[in-house]
Design a protein around this motif. Structure first.
Motif, short mmCIF file in Angstrom:
data_model
loop_
_atom_site.label_atom_id
_atom_site.label_comp_id
_atom_site.label_asym_id
_atom_site.label_seq_id
_atom_site.Cartn_x
_atom_site.Cartn_y
_atom_site.Cartn_z
N ALA A 84 0.85 -1.19 0.00
CA ALA A 84 0.00 0.00 0.00
C ALA A 84 0.89 1.24 0.00
O ALA A 84 1.84 1.32 0.78
CB ALA A 84 -0.91 0.00 1.22
N ARG A 85 0.57 2.18 -0.86
CA ARG A 85 1.35 3.40 -0.97
C ARG A 85 0.44 4.60 -1.15
O ARG A 85 -0.67 4.50 -1.65
CB ARG A 85 2.32 3.35 -2.16
N GLU A 86 0.99 5.75 -0.76
CA GLU A 86 0.31 7.02 -0.91
C GLU A 86 1.37 8.05 -1.31
O GLU A 86 2.54 7.90 -0.97
CB GLU A 86 -0.35 7.41 0.41
N LEU A 87 0.95 9.08 -1.99
CA LEU A 87 1.83 10.19 -2.36
C LEU A 87 1.31 11.44 -1.69
O LEU A 87 0.09 11.67 -1.66
CB LEU A 87 1.84 10.38 -3.88
N ALA A 88 2.21 12.24 -1.15
CA ALA A 88 1.83 13.54 -0.59
C ALA A 88 2.77 14.61 -1.11
O ALA A 88 3.98 14.38 -1.23
CB ALA A 88 1.88 13.50 0.93
N LEU A 89 2.21 15.75 -1.45
CA LEU A 89 2.97 16.95 -1.78
C LEU A 89 2.71 17.93 -0.64
O LEU A 89 1.56 18.22 -0.32
CB LEU A 89 2.52 17.56 -3.11
N ILE A 90 3.78 18.40 -0.02
CA ILE A 90 3.65 19.26 1.15
C ILE A 90 4.46 20.53 0.93
O ILE A 90 5.69 20.47 0.78
CB ILE A 90 4.15 18.53 2.42
N LYS A 91 3.78 21.67 0.90
CA LYS A 91 4.45 22.97 0.76
C LYS A 91 4.68 23.53 2.15
O LYS A 91 3.73 23.69 2.92
CB LYS A 91 3.63 23.94 -0.07
N VAL A 92 5.94 23.80 2.48
CA VAL A 92 6.34 24.21 3.81
C VAL A 92 6.99 25.59 3.75
O VAL A 92 7.75 25.87 2.82
CB VAL A 92 7.35 23.19 4.40
N VAL A 93 6.71 26.41 4.75
CA VAL A 93 7.37 27.71 4.88
C VAL A 93 8.86 27.44 5.07
O VAL A 93 9.25 26.63 5.92
CB VAL A 93 6.82 28.50 6.08
N ALA A 94 9.68 28.10 4.24
CA ALA A 94 11.12 27.88 4.34
C ALA A 94 11.87 29.17 4.03
O ALA A 94 11.71 29.74 2.95
CB ALA A 94 11.56 26.78 3.38
N THR A 95 12.67 29.58 4.97
CA THR A 95 13.56 30.72 4.75
C THR A 95 14.88 30.16 4.22
O THR A 95 15.13 28.95 4.34
CB THR A 95 13.80 31.47 6.07
N PRO A 96 15.73 31.01 3.67
CA PRO A 96 17.04 30.50 3.23
C PRO A 96 17.80 29.80 4.37
O PRO A 96 18.53 28.85 4.13
CB PRO A 96 17.77 31.76 2.77
N GLU A 97 17.55 30.23 5.60
CA GLU A 97 18.25 29.63 6.75
C GLU A 97 17.71 28.25 7.10
O GLU A 97 18.45 27.41 7.61
CB GLU A 97 18.11 30.54 7.99
N THR A 98 16.42 27.99 6.86
CA THR A 98 15.84 26.70 7.27
C THR A 98 15.82 25.67 6.14
O THR A 98 15.52 24.51 6.39
CB THR A 98 14.40 26.89 7.79
N ARG A 99 16.15 26.08 4.92
CA ARG A 99 16.10 25.13 3.79
C ARG A 99 17.02 23.93 3.98
O ARG A 99 16.65 22.80 3.70
CB ARG A 99 16.41 25.84 2.48
N VAL A 116 11.28 24.88 -5.15
CA VAL A 116 11.80 25.84 -4.20
C VAL A 116 11.31 27.21 -4.62
O VAL A 116 11.51 27.63 -5.76
CB VAL A 116 13.35 25.83 -4.16
N GLY A 117 10.65 27.89 -3.68
CA GLY A 117 10.20 29.26 -3.91
C GLY A 117 10.92 30.20 -2.98
O GLY A 117 11.75 29.79 -2.17
N ARG A 118 10.61 31.48 -3.06
CA ARG A 118 11.25 32.46 -2.18
C ARG A 118 10.97 32.19 -0.71
O ARG A 118 11.85 32.36 0.13
CB ARG A 118 10.77 33.87 -2.51
N GLU A 119 9.73 31.78 -0.43
CA GLU A 119 9.33 31.62 0.97
C GLU A 119 8.88 30.20 1.31
O GLU A 119 8.33 29.96 2.38
CB GLU A 119 8.19 32.59 1.28
N SER A 120 9.10 29.26 0.40
CA SER A 120 8.62 27.89 0.65
C SER A 120 9.41 26.86 -0.14
O SER A 120 10.09 27.20 -1.10
CB SER A 120 7.14 27.78 0.29
N VAL A 121 9.27 25.62 0.30
CA VAL A 121 9.75 24.47 -0.47
C VAL A 121 8.60 23.48 -0.53
O VAL A 121 7.78 23.41 0.39
CB VAL A 121 11.00 23.79 0.14
N THR A 122 8.54 22.71 -1.62
CA THR A 122 7.52 21.67 -1.74
C THR A 122 8.22 20.32 -1.72
O THR A 122 9.17 20.09 -2.48
CB THR A 122 6.71 21.83 -3.04
N ILE A 123 7.72 19.46 -0.85
CA ILE A 123 8.31 18.15 -0.64
C ILE A 123 7.37 17.09 -1.18
O ILE A 123 6.16 17.17 -0.99
CB ILE A 123 8.56 17.91 0.87
N GLN A 124 7.95 16.11 -1.85
CA GLN A 124 7.20 14.95 -2.34
C GLN A 124 7.63 13.75 -1.52
O GLN A 124 8.82 13.45 -1.42
CB GLN A 124 7.52 14.72 -3.81
N VAL A 125 6.65 13.05 -0.94
CA VAL A 125 6.96 11.86 -0.16
C VAL A 125 5.97 10.76 -0.53
O VAL A 125 4.79 11.02 -0.73
CB VAL A 125 6.94 12.14 1.37
#
Length: 173
Positions: A84-99, A116-125
């Motif tokens: 069993a599998r699932e896919l999630a896309l998660i957009k998270v607030v990210a500053t240059p310091e937390t990336r 990768v955006g100015r204020e966020s990153v999107t993660i695929q899991v």
């Protein structure tokens, strides 16, 4: 209790609506549903994760599903060995310091940063529901801006015995 049910159906208009209607009439909450083509483009595979109160009601739904013209096969695979599998896309607030910190955090999950955006990153899991939930819990402190999940898709595992185990294919050392 949660149950995982798979159905193979003819790939025709209105099938999903009729099938989900059967669950609704029995007051089952569909927690997750995925639908997609199989190796045969005229057949679709549906995977449902439903919450049910009693086995009797579930048995009735499965019997009613099997009576549908467009339904080829229905199985409750909850208690079987499944993948069993699932896919999630998660957009998270990210500053240059937390990336860098976020990147290190997702690595053990074999997740990837897909945007990768100015204020966020999107993660695929991808993975089972527990893995997805664990990833979400770890990302919450950073601030989840947006999230999309596919729902569970599943099928029965292959048998342990392989073609090479048969007497016809003996391995000589």
């Amino acid at each position: 209790m949660k149950r995982t049910i798979i159905a193979t159906v003819h790939n025709t208009s209105g099938v999903m609506n009729r099938i989900t209607g059967l669950f609704a009439r029995r007051n089952f909450n569909i927690e997750s549903i995925t639908v997609g083509l199989t190796e045969n483009p005229s057949i679709s595979r549906m995977t449902f994760v439903v919450n049910v109160d009693d086995e009797r009601g579930l048995d009735q739904v499965i019997k009613q599903l099997n009576k549908q013209v467009d339904v080829l096969k229905v199985r409750d695979i909850t208690d079987e060995a499944i993948i069993a599998r699932e896919l999630a896309l998660i957009k998270v607030v990210a500053t240059p310091e937390t990336r860098g910190e976020i990147s290190t955090l997702v690595e053990p999950f074999r997740a990837s940063i897909v945007d990768v955006g100015r204020e966020s990153v999107t993660i695929q899991v991808t993975g089972d529901q527990q893995k997805i939930e664990a990833m979400i819990d770890l990302l919450k402190p950073y601030g989840i801006k947006e999230m999309a999940r596919t729902g569970v898709t599943a099928f029965k595992r292959g048998t342990k015995k392989s073609v090479l185990d048969s007497p016809k294919y003996s391995i000589i050392s």
